[in-house]
Design an enzyme around this catalytic site. Structure first.
Site, PDB file in Angstrom:
ATOM      1  N   ASP A  80      26.880  24.227  58.640  1.00 15.72           N
ATOM      2  CA  ASP A  80      27.332  25.095  57.554  1.00 15.72           C
ATOM      3  C   ASP A  80      26.920  24.599  56.166  1.00 15.72           C
ATOM      4  O   ASP A  80      27.265  25.224  55.157  1.00 15.72           O
ATOM      5  CB  ASP A  80      28.851  25.322  57.627  1.00 15.72           C
ATOM      6  N   ASP A 130      28.353  18.088  58.888  1.00 13.17           N
ATOM      7  CA  ASP A 130      29.017  19.356  58.552  1.00 13.17           C
ATOM      8  C   ASP A 130      29.261  19.396  57.033  1.00 13.17           C
ATOM      9  O   ASP A 130      29.434  18.352  56.402  1.00 13.17           O
ATOM     10  CB  ASP A 130      30.347  19.428  59.309  1.00 13.17           C
ATOM     11  N   HIS A 175      31.840  20.309  55.554  1.00 12.19           N
ATOM     12  CA  HIS A 175      33.222  19.908  55.259  1.00 12.19           C
ATOM     13  C   HIS A 175      33.452  18.459  55.708  1.00 12.19           C
ATOM     14  O   HIS A 175      32.924  18.043  56.740  1.00 12.19           O
ATOM     15  CB  HIS A 175      34.204  20.810  56.006  1.00 12.19           C
ATOM     16  N   HIS A 221      38.248  18.588  62.088  1.00  6.59           N
ATOM     17  CA  HIS A 221      39.435  18.631  61.224  1.00  6.59           C
ATOM     18  C   HIS A 221      40.734  18.340  61.987  1.00  6.59           C
ATOM     19  O   HIS A 221      41.786  18.181  61.348  1.00  6.59           O
ATOM     20  CB  HIS A 221      39.574  19.991  60.532  1.00  6.59           C
TER      21      HIS A 221
END
Ligand SMILES: [Zn+2]
Length: 309
Positions: free
Chosen positions: A244, A163, A165, A126
């Site tokens: 995740d 991931d 996200h 991120h």
């Protein structure tokens, strides 16, 4: 040739406070499962070095790197954004996390390891060029990619991000860069709410709806990722390895199982075998259900090490 396992005790000293999901215990959960599975004994362990300023500066403006240095507290905790904090050890941890990814590239490019797994935190995907975000400070995978292109004379690096996200920071850094191809899956709509509006032609983003499981994920890999990777012919493959999207991880609502992480690693490894002289560097991103994280990393590393039968 062995798989390198790169980590450092500093990465467990970065602590964003009680009840923060991105916690030091994530790294010990991985170590525990490597021991329990017996996979750990096949790995060549390396201490992560500190990334150098010139390595960080290939991705992040120097003013940003210096601002992070200046923000580092001598005691207590400072917040960089609502989710991301620094304690007195965070700067060292962040420099080790980026340094691990750089060392991984050096080891595989020099033929000293076939592949590498970096068990590090803080994560990176991120982190934008000049903005920390979502537990991330420096974009470890991006720093590794730029290092490979600048120092090792290759021209095509693929980044594979599973991931849960979207890796908005990595996309921010590489959108439109013909030397980098990024393939990703992520829950959508979900934090950070990016990755679906007009992505650049070197971005293969596959959003998955909440509740999607193994089948939807595997279809995305087979139908979107693999053809794009095959056409790109990467000379090095990097994983933004976040765990995740696991069913047991309550950070999000995808429903992957341990075996999916082994499976996706096999699929991507076949590409690296064909085009990249088997060179893979994998860098830990998310994964917050400690047992599932440790088990899923074992599935991933087992395939990297060729121990999956
Ligand atoms: Zn994540």
């Amino acid at each position: 040739m062995a798989v390198a396992f790169i980590t450092h005790p500093d990465c467990a000293r970065h602590d964003m406070g009680p009840h923060h999901p991105e916690c030091p215990q994530r790294l010990s959960a991985i170590e525990d499962q490597l021991i329990a599975s017996g996979v750990g004994q096949y790995l060549a362990r390396y201490d992560a070095p500190l990334a150098r300023e010139e390595e960080l500066a290939r991705v992040h403006p120097l003013e940003y790197v210096r601002a992070i240095h200046d923000a580092a507290p001598h005691s207590g905790t400072v917040h960089l954004d609502p989710d991301t904090a620094m304690n007195p050890y965070t700067l060292q941890a962040a420099l080790r996390a980026a340094g691990a990814a750089v060392l991984g590239v050096d080891l595989v490019m020099r033929g000293e390891a076939e592949s590498a797994f970096c068990s590090v935190r803080p994560p990176g995907h991120h982190a934008c060029r000049a903005r920390p975000m979502g537990f991330c400070i420096f974009n470890n995978v991006a720093i590794a990619a730029r290092h490979a292109l600048a120092v090792h004379g290759i021209e095509r690096v693929a980044i594979v991000d599973f991931d849960v996200h979207h890796g908005n920071g990595t996309e921010d850094i590489f959108a439109g860069d013909e030397h980098v191809l990024m393939v990703s899956t992520f829950q959508h709509p979900f934090y950070p709410y990016s990755g679906t509006e007009n992505p650049a032609p070197n971005m293969y983003n596959v959003p998955l709806a909440a509740g999607a499981g193994s089948q939807a994920f595997r279809n995305a890999v087979l139908e979107a990722w693999l053809p794009a990777l095959e056409r790109f012919r990467p000379q090095l493959v990097l994983f933004s390895a976040g765990f995740d999207a696991h069913d047991e991880d309550d950070m999000a609502m995808l429903r992957l199982r341990d075996a999916d992480y082994g499976w996706v690693t096999e699929q991507v490894k076949a590409i690296a075998d064909r085009h990249a002289q088997r060179r893979i560097v994998s860098v830990l991103e998310g994964g917050y259900a400690l047992s599932a994280l440790g088990r899923s990393v074992v599935q991933h590393v087992k395939v990297l090490a060729g121990l999956n039968g």
